[in-house]
Design a protein around this motif. Structure first.
Motif, PDB file in Angstrom:
ATOM      1  N   MET A   1      23.562   0.973 -34.594  1.00  0.00           N
ATOM      2  CA  MET A   1      23.827  -0.396 -34.876  1.00  0.00           C
ATOM      3  C   MET A   1      24.023  -0.697 -36.303  1.00  0.00           C
ATOM      4  SD  MET A   1      21.533  -3.617 -33.707  1.00  0.00           S
ATOM      5  CE  MET A   1      21.338  -3.251 -32.045  1.00  0.00           C
ATOM      6  N   GLY A   2      25.371  -1.273 -36.513  1.00  0.00           N
ATOM      7  CA  GLY A   2      25.544  -1.683 -37.943  1.00  0.00           C
ATOM      8  C   GLY A   2      25.087  -2.831 -38.523  1.00  0.00           C
ATOM      9  N   ASP A   3      25.147  -3.053 -40.010  1.00  0.00           N
ATOM     10  CA  ASP A   3      24.421  -4.202 -40.349  1.00  0.00           C
ATOM     11  C   ASP A   3      25.103  -5.477 -39.790  1.00  0.00           C
ATOM     12  OD1 ASP A   3      23.044  -2.579 -41.896  1.00  0.00           O
ATOM     13  OD2 ASP A   3      24.256  -2.504 -43.623  1.00  0.00           O
ATOM     14  N   GLU A   4      26.526  -5.446 -39.771  1.00  0.00           N
ATOM     15  CA  GLU A   4      26.873  -6.833 -38.980  1.00  0.00           C
ATOM     16  C   GLU A   4      26.626  -7.152 -37.828  1.00  0.00           C
ATOM     17  OE1 GLU A   4      31.142  -6.413 -39.199  1.00  0.00           O
ATOM     18  OE2 GLU A   4      31.155  -6.241 -41.266  1.00  0.00           O
ATOM     19  N   GLU A   5      26.396  -6.193 -36.732  1.00  0.00           N
ATOM     20  CA  GLU A   5      25.702  -6.423 -35.540  1.00  0.00           C
ATOM     21  C   GLU A   5      24.453  -7.099 -35.756  1.00  0.00           C
ATOM     22  OE1 GLU A   5      25.871  -6.692 -31.435  1.00  0.00           O
ATOM     23  OE2 GLU A   5      27.619  -6.358 -33.102  1.00  0.00           O
ATOM     24  N   ILE A   6      23.517  -6.397 -36.512  1.00  0.00           N
ATOM     25  CA  ILE A   6      22.237  -6.834 -36.547  1.00  0.00           C
ATOM     26  C   ILE A   6      22.221  -8.369 -37.124  1.00  0.00           C
ATOM     27  CG2 ILE A   6      20.025  -6.533 -38.208  1.00  0.00           C
ATOM     28  CD1 ILE A   6      20.611  -3.754 -38.099  1.00  0.00           C
ATOM     29  N   ARG A   8      24.380 -10.411 -36.934  1.00  0.00           N
ATOM     30  CA  ARG A   8      24.896 -11.299 -36.043  1.00  0.00           C
ATOM     31  C   ARG A   8      23.765 -11.758 -34.811  1.00  0.00           C
ATOM     32  NH1 ARG A   8      27.365 -11.253 -31.059  1.00  0.00           N
ATOM     33  NH2 ARG A   8      27.141  -8.813 -30.891  1.00  0.00           N
ATOM     34  N   ARG A   9      23.198 -10.615 -34.335  1.00  0.00           N
ATOM     35  CA  ARG A   9      22.018 -10.763 -33.306  1.00  0.00           C
ATOM     36  C   ARG A   9      20.853 -12.052 -33.971  1.00  0.00           C
ATOM     37  NH1 ARG A   9      20.966  -5.498 -29.690  1.00  0.00           N
ATOM     38  NH2 ARG A   9      22.951  -5.286 -28.747  1.00  0.00           N
ATOM     39  N   ARG A  10      20.625 -11.552 -35.377  1.00  0.00           N
ATOM     40  CA  ARG A  10      19.703 -12.391 -35.867  1.00  0.00           C
ATOM     41  C   ARG A  10      19.928 -13.911 -36.132  1.00  0.00           C
ATOM     42  NH1 ARG A  10      15.267 -10.335 -38.237  1.00  0.00           N
ATOM     43  NH2 ARG A  10      15.015 -11.994 -39.554  1.00  0.00           N
TER      44      ARG A  10
END
Length: 197
Positions: A1-6, A8-10
């Motif tokens: 999981m990329g940093d952008e996805e993390i 975005r979810r946060r």
């Protein structure tokens, strides 16, 4: 999981950035700490009241976000209705434009026909009716026939007059003492003695 996805979810969990995820984590830590504490009943009651306050805040935030989600869904439905209505309006406008174009073309054709009709009417008005022309032609034809008949009669008279003119010296030579008179009038008759031929 990329940093952008993390991230975005946060952000999705955190809501509008007020720290809802952090509040939930703190509540869970406080609840676990309250369950495992050996404090006095009064201290436990105070911690319990704080937990209830945090829980009420979390429930309020949850209800707020639920209301926002419901409002967004209603807005989506409203915009879908607007989209459908706009699409129908656009289709009706296309149909109306097509009808208007057809009516405009028909009006232009009617105008062209009216101009041609006016031009033909002016031409017809400038020329006399065919019946009058036919009557004049018949009258002129009759007059021409009568003139031709008169011409034939005149030619016959001229021919007879010329014939009498040539015969007169032979019938009445110079020095005739008979005393008979010959009168040649305008008629095509030749008079010899007392007899006229």
């Amino acid at each position: 999981m990329g940093d952008e996805e993390i991230i975005r979810r946060r952000l999705m969990i955190d809501g509008d950035g007020t720290g809802d995820a952090r509040v939930m984590m703190m509540f869970m830590k406080s609840f676990i700490k309250w369950c495992s504490t050996d404090d006095s009943p009064q201290e436990c009651q105070n911690q319990f009241d704080r937990l209830l306050t945090q829980l009420a805040s979390i429930e309020h935030s949850s209800l707020k976000w639920k209301a926002i989600v419901g409002m967004n869904q209603e807005e989506i439905k409203h915009y879908e209705l607007l989209r459908d209505e706009t699409s129908r309006s656009v289709e009706d406008a296309y149909v109306a434009i097509g009808i208007a174009k057809q009516e405009l073309e028909e009006a232009r054709q009617v105008r062209r026909n009216r101009l041609e009709y006016d031009a033909l009417a002016r031409l017809i008005k400038e020329h006399p009716p065919r019946s009058d022309t036919a009557n004049k032609l018949a009258h002129l034809t009759q007059h021409l026939h009568s003139l031709k008949a008169s011409l034939k009669v005149l030619l016959k008279v001229v021919k007879n007059s010329s014939f009498s003119f040539y015969l007169q010296p032979m019938i009445y030579p110079k020095g005739n003492s008979t005393g008979d008179t010959c009168c040649v009038d305008s008629s095509p008759l030749v008079c010899i003695g007392s007899q006229c031929h």
